[in-house]
Structures are given as C-alpha cells and as structure tokens.
Design an enzyme around this catalytic site. Structure first.
Site, short mmCIF file in Angstrom:
data_model
loop_
_atom_site.label_atom_id
_atom_site.label_comp_id
_atom_site.label_asym_id
_atom_site.label_seq_id
_atom_site.Cartn_x
_atom_site.Cartn_y
_atom_site.Cartn_z
N HIS A 102 0.69 -1.15 -0.24
CA HIS A 102 -0.04 0.04 0.06
C HIS A 102 0.71 1.29 0.02
O HIS A 102 0.45 2.41 0.35
CB HIS A 102 -1.00 -0.01 1.24
CG HIS A 102 -2.04 -0.99 1.27
ND1 HIS A 102 -2.78 -1.61 2.09
CD2 HIS A 102 -2.60 -1.96 0.07
CE1 HIS A 102 -3.69 -2.25 1.79
NE2 HIS A 102 -3.38 -2.64 0.24
N ALA B 92 0.33 -8.00 19.51
CA ALA B 92 1.49 -8.46 18.86
C ALA B 92 2.75 -8.60 19.53
O ALA B 92 3.22 -9.51 19.27
CB ALA B 92 1.44 -7.35 17.43
#
Ligand code: NAD
Length: 235
Positions: free
Chosen positions: A112, A222
């Site tokens: 992206h 995470a």
C-alpha cells in the site's frame, strides 16, 4: 496446524495492528474518522481531486507523526526471524509506516505504499520524502509541483501483486498479523494460501472477519504473540 518441520517458505502479511503498540493508530481505533471525515473520504483519488489541501494536510500530519514512533518487540521478532530462517521469507505489509525497516527487516514489500515516499505524477518518479507536501514543493527530478503521497488509496491498484502471488504459490506457511481482513486484495491472501495447500496462521488481538479461514488463530497483543511464535519457529 500440521507438521511444522516441513515448513520451508513463509509469507507473512502485516497490518496496522502490528504498529498499534508503537503508538500508531489502527483504522478501527481511530474510529475511521479524522476531523469528522471518514478515512475513506481522505484516502481516495476522488477526495484528492476534490480537496487536495485537505488530503495533503492529512498525510503531512501522519508522515510527521510516524517519525518519532519506535518499532516494538513484534517488529524486532520478525527481523530476527528473517535473519535466521533457513528457507525463503517474504514480509508483505499493508502498513505505510517504516517500522519494519527500522527494526532491521530487509525484505519488506509495501503493497500500500509508504508514508516516507512522494510520487511525482509528472515524471512518475518516487523518492524519499520526510517533510510536508502541503506547500507544493518541486519534484527533485523534474521540478514539477506534482508530488502526492506514495500511498495506495481506495480504488487504486496495490503494488507488486505479481511478486506477492508468486511468493504465495511457493509458500508452505502463510501468517497474517494484526490485520482486520477487511481490505482486499490482502484479505484474500489466506484463501489463496489454503487453496495452494499452505498452512495458515493468524496472530491478532481479537478474532477478525477472516479468522475462520485460518488453520489456527492465536489471540493477543502483537508484542507478545509474535515474539512467542518466532521463538517456536527458531527452536
Ligand atoms: P485495521 O485498522 O483495519 O485493523 C487493525 C487490526 O489490528 C484489527 O484486526 C485489530 O484487532 C488488530 N490489532 C489492534 N491492536 C493490536 C495489537 N496490539 N496487536 C495485534 N493486533 C492488533 O488495519 P488493516 O487491516 O491493516 O487495514 C487498514 C488499512 O489502513 C491498511 O490498508 C493500512 O495500509 C492502513 N493503515 C496503516 C497504518 C500504518 O501504516 N501503521 C495505520 C492505520 C491504517
């Protein structure tokens, strides 16, 4: 999950969730809103054509904001995995921040685009850019005042899809980290991987829209679940 000793080639997809603990807001945590604009309304080519000042200001703020953020243990764990893994490993990220690079990952594919790049729509050259674009600075190559953020907007084609699908065809394991599975084509990678016979693992804070497609989902922040998984892989 199946027999992990058979794993050679790995494709990892990361999303905004891996950078959340570094202080960069995910889409969802920002409520999808920025100064009363839906993020979709500042992240489209139509929005840029309609109100370039608004869009440039939005990206100038985000470009500035990421530069004092630091990678977290999840980014560092993936860099260690890349360094030590004996098979192939490709890190595909939907993120436009540079925290993977700053934690030491070398093979990073930004599908992206990148906050710290500007794209000149006159000469089509992309170059590193850390300052603002709002004041329409000239392109360092052709001098045209035609720079835009090098970020893939809704409705635009993500970068390097051929390379990503080629890596998925070779992958024995596909791992998705901190992504909501709401933005295509990235959200479809797990299905490709399953159809091609790879093992699939999701690491995310909470169950995502695509969780049911993975052979295994592990839930948690995470900064904890990624280093734990990397430790298992390098055991
Ligand atoms: P998203 O905001 O749609 O989803 C974020 C996901 O991360 C959610 O599933 C959430 O559960 C998970 N998450 C949140 N905190 C977490 C944590 N501490 N540990 C693990 N997981 C956590 O983001 P997306 O799926 O990446 O898609 C949104 C789009 O927005 C992408 O295209 C991306 O380019 C862009 N974006 C990028 C950044 C960045 O570069 N850091 C930030 C925001 C949005």
């Amino acid at each position: 999950m199946g027999d992990m000793s058979q794993i050679r080639n790995i494709v990892i997809l990361t999303g905004a969730g891996i950078s959340a603990e570094s202080g960069i807001e995910t889409f969802r945590s920002a409520g999808g809103l920025w100064e009363n604009h839906r993020v979709e309304d500042v992240a489209t080519p139509e929005a840029f054509a309609r109100d370039p000042n608004l869009v440039l200001r939005f990206y100038d703020m985000r470009r500035e904001a990421i530069q004092d953020k630091q990678p977290n243990p999840a980014h560092f764990a993936l860099a260690k995995l890349e360094e030590r893994w004996p098979g192939k490993l490709l890190l595909v990220t939907q993120n436009v921040d540079d925290l993977h690079e700053r934690s030491g990952s070398r093979r990073v594919l930004h599908m992206h685009g990148e906050h710290l790049n500007a794209w000149c729509t006159s000469c089509d050259v992309r170059s590193r850019w850390t300052g603002p674009l709002f004041d329409r600075p000239p392109c360092s190559v052709c001098s045209a005042r035609s720079l835009r953020p090098d970020v893939v907007w809704f409705g635009e084609m993500p970068y390097r899809m051929g390379e990503i699908y080629a890596a998925l065809r070779e992958a024995d394991l596909f791992v998705s980290i901190g992504t909501s599975g709401a933005v295509y084509p990235a959200a479809g990678f797990v299905q490709n991987a399953v159809e091609l016979g790879a093992q699939t693992l999701e690491l995310n804070l909470e169950r995502s829209q695509g969780s049911h497609m993975f052979h295994e989902s592990r839930l948690g922040p995470a900064s904890q679940v990624v280093p734990h998984w990397v430790g298992e892989m390098l055991r």
